[in-house]
Design a protein around this motif. Structure first.
Motif, PDB file in Angstrom:
ATOM      1  N   ASN A  92      67.422 -10.626 -24.549  1.00 47.47           N
ATOM      2  CA  ASN A  92      68.827 -10.604 -24.937  1.00 47.47           C
ATOM      3  C   ASN A  92      69.460  -9.217 -24.876  1.00 47.47           C
ATOM      4  O   ASN A  92      70.534  -8.990 -25.433  1.00 47.47           O
ATOM      5  CB  ASN A  92      68.989 -11.181 -26.341  1.00 47.47           C
ATOM      6  N   LYS A  93      68.772  -8.275 -24.221  1.00 48.07           N
ATOM      7  CA  LYS A  93      69.319  -6.942 -24.011  1.00 48.07           C
ATOM      8  C   LYS A  93      69.596  -6.753 -22.523  1.00 48.07           C
ATOM      9  O   LYS A  93      68.876  -7.289 -21.676  1.00 48.07           O
ATOM     10  CB  LYS A  93      68.339  -5.866 -24.479  1.00 48.07           C
ATOM     11  N   ALA A 140      79.192 -10.462 -15.405  1.00 49.84           N
ATOM     12  CA  ALA A 140      79.083  -9.100 -14.881  1.00 49.84           C
ATOM     13  C   ALA A 140      77.766  -8.907 -14.145  1.00 49.84           C
ATOM     14  O   ALA A 140      77.717  -8.258 -13.089  1.00 49.84           O
ATOM     15  CB  ALA A 140      79.200  -8.096 -16.030  1.00 49.84           C
ATOM     16  N   VAL A 141      76.687  -9.461 -14.711  1.00 42.45           N
ATOM     17  CA  VAL A 141      75.377  -9.372 -14.057  1.00 42.45           C
ATOM     18  C   VAL A 141      75.418 -10.060 -12.700  1.00 42.45           C
ATOM     19  O   VAL A 141      74.906  -9.540 -11.700  1.00 42.45           O
ATOM     20  CB  VAL A 141      74.283 -10.017 -14.948  1.00 42.45           C
ATOM     21  N   ASP A 142      76.050 -11.223 -12.651  1.00 37.49           N
ATOM     22  CA  ASP A 142      76.100 -11.998 -11.408  1.00 37.49           C
ATOM     23  C   ASP A 142      76.965 -11.338 -10.336  1.00 37.49           C
ATOM     24  O   ASP A 142      76.768 -11.592  -9.138  1.00 37.49           O
ATOM     25  CB  ASP A 142      76.639 -13.407 -11.689  1.00 37.49           C
ATOM     26  N   THR A 143      77.922 -10.494 -10.729  1.00 34.59           N
ATOM     27  CA  THR A 143      78.789  -9.862  -9.741  1.00 34.59           C
ATOM     28  C   THR A 143      78.154  -8.654  -9.071  1.00 34.59           C
ATOM     29  O   THR A 143      78.672  -8.161  -8.064  1.00 34.59           O
ATOM     30  CB  THR A 143      80.117  -9.399 -10.391  1.00 34.59           C
ATOM     31  N   CYS A 144      77.042  -8.166  -9.612  1.00 39.00           N
ATOM     32  CA  CYS A 144      76.398  -6.975  -9.033  1.00 39.00           C
ATOM     33  C   CYS A 144      75.881  -7.282  -7.637  1.00 39.00           C
ATOM     34  O   CYS A 144      75.038  -8.178  -7.451  1.00 39.00           O
ATOM     35  CB  CYS A 144      75.244  -6.518  -9.920  1.00 39.00           C
ATOM     36  N   PRO A 145      76.326  -6.564  -6.602  1.00 40.55           N
ATOM     37  CA  PRO A 145      75.905  -6.862  -5.231  1.00 40.55           C
ATOM     38  C   PRO A 145      74.476  -6.446  -4.899  1.00 40.55           C
ATOM     39  O   PRO A 145      73.916  -6.900  -3.905  1.00 40.55           O
ATOM     40  CB  PRO A 145      76.915  -6.077  -4.373  1.00 40.55           C
ATOM     41  N   ILE A 149      71.294  -4.995 -12.462  1.00 44.39           N
ATOM     42  CA  ILE A 149      71.456  -5.254 -13.893  1.00 44.39           C
ATOM     43  C   ILE A 149      70.493  -6.367 -14.287  1.00 44.39           C
ATOM     44  O   ILE A 149      70.411  -7.398 -13.615  1.00 44.39           O
ATOM     45  CB  ILE A 149      72.895  -5.656 -14.236  1.00 44.39           C
ATOM     46  N   HIS A 150      69.764  -6.152 -15.379  1.00 39.27           N
ATOM     47  CA  HIS A 150      68.710  -7.090 -15.763  1.00 39.27           C
ATOM     48  C   HIS A 150      68.792  -7.419 -17.252  1.00 39.27           C
ATOM     49  O   HIS A 150      69.129  -6.577 -18.079  1.00 39.27           O
ATOM     50  CB  HIS A 150      67.339  -6.484 -15.468  1.00 39.27           C
ATOM     51  N   TRP A 151      68.414  -8.666 -17.586  1.00 37.87           N
ATOM     52  CA  TRP A 151      68.218  -9.061 -18.975  1.00 37.87           C
ATOM     53  C   TRP A 151      66.781  -8.731 -19.353  1.00 37.87           C
ATOM     54  O   TRP A 151      65.856  -9.092 -18.634  1.00 37.87           O
ATOM     55  CB  TRP A 151      68.459 -10.551 -19.168  1.00 37.87           C
ATOM     56  N   SER A 153      63.932  -7.779 -22.924  1.00 36.84           N
ATOM     57  CA  SER A 153      63.711  -7.826 -24.372  1.00 36.84           C
ATOM     58  C   SER A 153      63.875  -6.422 -24.951  1.00 36.84           C
ATOM     59  O   SER A 153      63.886  -5.428 -24.207  1.00 36.84           O
ATOM     60  CB  SER A 153      62.315  -8.354 -24.685  1.00 36.84           C
ATOM     61  N   ALA A 154      63.994  -6.319 -26.270  1.00 33.55           N
ATOM     62  CA  ALA A 154      64.138  -5.007 -26.914  1.00 33.55           C
ATOM     63  C   ALA A 154      62.941  -4.097 -26.642  1.00 33.55           C
ATOM     64  O   ALA A 154      63.125  -2.909 -26.341  1.00 33.55           O
ATOM     65  CB  ALA A 154      64.358  -5.180 -28.421  1.00 33.55           C
ATOM     66  N   PRO A 155      61.685  -4.594 -26.732  1.00 38.31           N
ATOM     67  CA  PRO A 155      60.553  -3.711 -26.411  1.00 38.31           C
ATOM     68  C   PRO A 155      60.562  -3.242 -24.960  1.00 38.31           C
ATOM     69  O   PRO A 155      60.256  -2.075 -24.682  1.00 38.31           O
ATOM     70  CB  PRO A 155      59.329  -4.603 -26.701  1.00 38.31           C
ATOM     71  N   ILE A 156      60.914  -4.115 -24.026  1.00 40.56           N
ATOM     72  CA  ILE A 156      60.975  -3.708 -22.621  1.00 40.56           C
ATOM     73  C   ILE A 156      62.072  -2.670 -22.437  1.00 40.56           C
ATOM     74  O   ILE A 156      61.898  -1.688 -21.700  1.00 40.56           O
ATOM     75  CB  ILE A 156      61.225  -4.921 -21.711  1.00 40.56           C
ATOM     76  N   LEU A 157      63.207  -2.861 -23.113  1.00 41.45           N
ATOM     77  CA  LEU A 157      64.302  -1.904 -23.011  1.00 41.45           C
ATOM     78  C   LEU A 157      63.850  -0.521 -23.452  1.00 41.45           C
ATOM     79  O   LEU A 157      64.211   0.492 -22.830  1.00 41.45           O
ATOM     80  CB  LEU A 157      65.486  -2.373 -23.855  1.00 41.45           C
TER      81      LEU A 157
END
Length: 289
Positions: A92-93, A140-145, A149-151, A153-157
């Motif tokens: 969710n990040k 916004a994520v879907d518009t990136c050519p 941009i990635h979803w 988790s907080a630990p991965i972030l």
């Protein structure tokens, strides 16, 4: 003792080993905070910010519960799971792989409260997590050519933010003026995953050496004992919630540390470049090739 400005974890920032006792941590913290204190660095505009970060780091490591959570996330705890393989946390990040961003500004146009365009390099970055609705961020994520941009988790972030701090970049206008392919792009996710695995492997080797040499100390039990006592008085839901809170705090601290490191380096010509710069090729119609 000086702060290690190239460090990627709290322990190396303070100049101690991950097995450091609370007494050793406090001694290192006092030395470092004295060294970086604004009163001793009146001409350094970043001194106050650095001291604030060191205080946050010590607060985390001095609390057995938070320290165990941090060690679990970063790979300093035996038996912990690499966050990239851990399914307990919600994705969710949002994270912008700035190394592969081409500065198209699409995400910023769609979700301006979440994304921004940095002045120095013309790349997109996350300004505030969840500042726009989930649907708007997803758009916004879907518009990136280039799908930068990635979803996560907080630990991965927390891990990828720390990895991004090690990357030297150039202005996007320079990249777009080149004609070299971007096949050698820096894979921040692979680097972060591998760095976690190396930390974990080194800790296992350290324990094996200590046992073999009959020098195994009770530091592990000392560090985690207080945390276990605290966990025994909490429900499983409360424990999971605390882990999520520490994960979010760690990712936020990692982001602030990344920006501090970049300001200190100043992207000078003599700065160390840790990976080849990515290059974007544009087709005749102006689209990414």
């Amino acid at each position: 003792r000086r702060v290690n400005l190239d460090s990627d974890d709290y322990y190396s920032m303070l100049g101690v080993h991950p097995t450091a006792s609370p007494k050793e941590l406090k001694k290192a913290y006092l030395q470092v905070v004295k060294e970086c204190h604004p009163d001793n660095n009146p001409d350094d505009p970043d001194a106050h910010g650095l001291c604030s970060m060191i205080n946050e780091i010590y607060e985390t490591l001095n609390d057995p519960f938070k320290r165990e959570s941090y060690d679990t996330i970063m790979g300093f705890k035996l038996g912990s799971i690499n966050p990239f393989d851990d399914t307990r946390y919600e994705m969710n990040k949002v994270f912008v792989d700035e190394f592969n961003c081409i500065g198209c500004k699409q995400c910023w146009a769609v979700a301006p409260n979440t994304f921004t365009i940095e002045d120095d390099h013309g790349r997109s970055r996350v300004l505030n997590q969840n500042a726009d609705s989930h649907d708007l961020i997803e758009e916004a994520v879907d518009t990136c050519p280039v799908e930068c941009i990635h979803w996560v988790s907080a630990p991965i972030l927390a891990l990828v933010e720390k990895e991004m701090a090690l990357i030297e970049r150039v202005n996007i206008a320079v990249l777009l003026g080149t004609s070299v392919s971007n096949s050698a792009a820096y894979d921040v996710f692979t680097r972060a995953y591998s760095r976690w695995e190396r930390r974990s492997a080194e800790l296992r080797r350290e324990r094996a050496r200590a046992v073999r040499d009959e020098k195994w100390r009770s530091w592990w039990e000392d560090i985690t004992g207080a945390a276990r006592e605290k966990k025994e008085g909490a429900t499983e839901e409360e424990w999971e919630e605390e882990m999520r809170n520490v994960s979010s705090e760690t990712s936020g601290q990692a982001k602030r540390w990344r920006e501090f490191q970049r300001r200190r380096r100043g992207a000078s010509a003599g700065s160390r470049q840790l990976a080849p710069a990515p290059v974007v090729v544009l087709a005749e119609d102006g689209q990414v090739a």
